[in-house]
Scaffold this active site. Structure first.
Site, short mmCIF file in Angstrom:
data_model
loop_
_atom_site.label_atom_id
_atom_site.label_comp_id
_atom_site.label_asym_id
_atom_site.label_seq_id
_atom_site.Cartn_x
_atom_site.Cartn_y
_atom_site.Cartn_z
N LYS A 84 -10.34 -2.82 -0.37
CA LYS A 84 -10.35 -2.89 1.09
C LYS A 84 -11.77 -2.73 1.63
O LYS A 84 -12.50 -1.81 1.25
CB LYS A 84 -9.44 -1.80 1.66
CG LYS A 84 -9.24 -1.87 3.17
CD LYS A 84 -8.24 -0.80 3.62
CE LYS A 84 -7.98 -0.88 5.12
NZ LYS A 84 -7.04 0.17 5.56
N CYS A 94 -3.43 -3.26 5.29
CA CYS A 94 -3.09 -2.47 6.47
C CYS A 94 -3.89 -2.87 7.70
O CYS A 94 -3.79 -3.98 8.19
CB CYS A 94 -3.24 -0.98 6.14
SG CYS A 94 -2.46 0.12 7.36
N GLU A 135 0.88 -1.17 0.00
CA GLU A 135 0.00 0.00 0.00
C GLU A 135 0.92 1.22 0.00
O GLU A 135 1.85 1.31 0.79
CB GLU A 135 -0.87 -0.02 1.26
CG GLU A 135 -1.80 1.17 1.37
CD GLU A 135 -2.47 1.26 2.73
OE1 GLU A 135 -3.60 1.74 2.81
OE2 GLU A 135 -1.83 0.85 3.74
#
Length: 533
Positions: A351, A401, A285
């Site tokens: 995500k 993340c 990312e």
């Protein structure tokens, strides 16, 4: 509040300090066996009875529900302030807030999430009642703690540093996580803390034996840290690219093109120089505005995949192909694109669990003051599916993340057939605080729970390969632009936790509810009526 004995406040402060230092960067994990005991004692020895013991000390009784909540809440505020202090720097540097506003943001964050420690204190106090029989609250404390951790995960959506994470390096103890998730480890730690607290509540003639038993239990369980598992076999290799792109970079067209050229060149050269076959290339990312519909970006990545003849994952900003690059009217996603060795963009993961105030702004009219960070990162939309990325004979469970801190969400990737986990992250937002190390430990626990190799590719570090035991078997230094040849293997088997999720935590919640219900007069009267009939 005035009826709370001063010793209770000192115990609360001690417990908060211990709970802070068991996580990185201090990372004094051995103290996890003692971190909750002062809080438990504070909740059960609060109000002076007005009598003196034989030795002249004041007799204390349990807290009222209001006092229990206040003591737990204070502990929670202190714990979050000491553990998540990095929120101040993030909001100050990247959120556009002044120093006082950033302090206020951190304080409000601590006050909100500290409610869970307050809930724990309230529940313990309810079970204790006004009597002096501490057996019920002591027995139920581990169940209550796990139930509250489940609430943190499911209600607020911020299960940062669950208690069991502190023992992630204890390989023997952590094997239970393959059945119960991290909650089983939290339960064991809380249980030892209860035994330690109980040693200070029994008559003095029994205290030595009780204390010795509690310390022996802690020593035996901590000894698992000395047990090492055999090396995990790896028959694949991935190239993880640590981009080390500044979070606050000014993205002019020239700088963007230069960065893209440097990263593709580094990747191609690293694959060519590798002494072993590379089966997968992973870019993290990234703070770079790499839009999936940008022809320059797509062409450069496709050419890189063809040159390396490797399946490739690249962190990017997901858009529709028809949308203009960076168009404010088109929905955007925090994404990972999946590119074949022929350069075709075959799939994308968007995500699902976004960071509030970082990737989207909840209740915009209420929290408009915190919108600076969201504008810096982007106001993303939620993804829809956790299907594996499939290609080259492998199925990747890819999460981005902050998603790695959610046990049940990550295990769904494995439950849908993912053979290896890939976590891409940009930990540059945390700076040099302890957050990057805390994040890594939580990611490692996901490998243990689901018995999967896990590849962690980050922008500034830690970039690492993690085996199914949660061990970091390869890594590169932080804050360097470099590549890592990361070993891994594909695993088709699933653990009990993978198949059944948070069953243990829910069982603790149900047991806790049952115990609390028996404290209400209705159930007491019903029990007496049944006995008399």
């Amino acid at each position: 509040m005035r009826q709370i004995h001063s010793s209770a406040w000192l115990l609360v402060a001690l417990s908060a300090i211990l709970q802070i230092i068991i996580f990185p960067l201090p990372g004094v994990y051995v103290l996890s066996w003692f971190a909750l005991a002062p809080l438990i004692l504070a909740l059960l020895r609060v109000r002076p009875v007005g009598e003196l013991e034989i030795a002249g000390s004041v007799r204390l009784r349990p807290a009222t529900p209001a006092q229990g909540f206040l003591l737990g809440y204070t502990c929670g505020i202190l714990w979050y302030a000491g553990t998540c202090y990095w929120i101040y720097d993030t909001m100050r540097q990247y959120g556009g807030l002044s120093a006082p506003e950033a302090v206020l943001a951190l304080f409000l964050f601590c006050c909100y999430l500290g409610l869970y420690h307050g809930l724990f204190g309230l529940l313990v106090s309810l079970l204790a009642g006004s009597g002096r029989d501490f057996r019920r609250p002591l027995v139920m404390t581990p169940f209550l703690w796990v139930a509250v951790e489940l609430a943190r995960t499911r209600i607020t959506g911020f299960p940062w540093n669950l208690l069991g994470i502190a023992q992630v390096d204890n390989l023997a103890l952590c094997r239970i996580a393959a059945s119960t998730g991290v909650y089983g480890i939290s339960f064991e730690i809380a249980l030892v803390n209860v035994a330690l607290a109980a040693a200070f509540m029994v008559p003095r003639e029994k205290r030595g034996a009780m204390l010795a038993a509690a310390l022996a239990a802690a020593a035996v369980l901590q000894a698992g840290r000395l047990v090492d598992a055999p090396p995990a076999k790896a028959d694949h290799a991935a190239l993880l690219v640590q981009q080390n792109v500044p979070v606050s970079a000014e993205w002019t067209p020239a700088y963007l093109q230069q960065t893209l050229n440097e990263l593709t060149e580094l990747t191609v050269k690293s694959v060519a120089a590798s002494p072993m076959k590379i089966d997968l290339v992973v870019w993290p990312e990234s703070p770079a505005p790499f839009f999936t519909n940008d022809p320059r970006f797509r062409e450069a990545v496709s050419a890189m995949a063809r040159d390396t003849r490797t399946w490739t994952v690249v962190g990017s900003i997901g858009t529709s192909l028809t949308a203009a690059t960076g168009s404010p009217t088109s929905p955007i996603f925090n994404s990972a694109a999946w590119i074949s060795p022929s350069g075709e963009w075959t799939a994308r993961y968007d995500k699902i669990h976004l960071v509030p105030f970082g990737e989207y702004l909840p209740f915009p009219s209420l929290f408009a003051f915190a919108g600076g960070l969201t504008k810096e990162v982007g106001e993303f939309q939620h993804g829809k599916t956790r299907s594996p990325l499939t290609g080259g004979g492998q199925r990747l469970g890819l999460f981005i993340c902050y998603e790695s801190i959610f046990p049940d969400e990550v295990r769904q990737f494995a439950n849908q057939g993912s053979q290896v986990f890939v976590n891409i992250s940009n930990d540059g937002w945390y700076g040099d605080s302890g957050a990057y190390a805390q994040h890594l430990n939580q990611t490692r626990m996901r490998a243990i729970e689901d018995n999967r190799w896990l590849l962690s590719a980050t922008d500034t570090g830690v970039t690492a390969a993690i085996d199914p035991w949660g061990r970091v078997v390869a890594r590169i230094p932080r804050k360097q632009r470099a590549t890592l040849i990361a070993p891994y293997a594909l695993t088709p088997v699933t653990t009990f936790y993978t198949r059944h999720g948070d069953w243990f935590a829910y069982a603790c919640a149900i047991i806790s509810i049952g115990a609390l219900l028996t404290r209400f007069p209705f159930f007491k009267n019903r029990k007496k009526a049944d006995a008399s009939s």
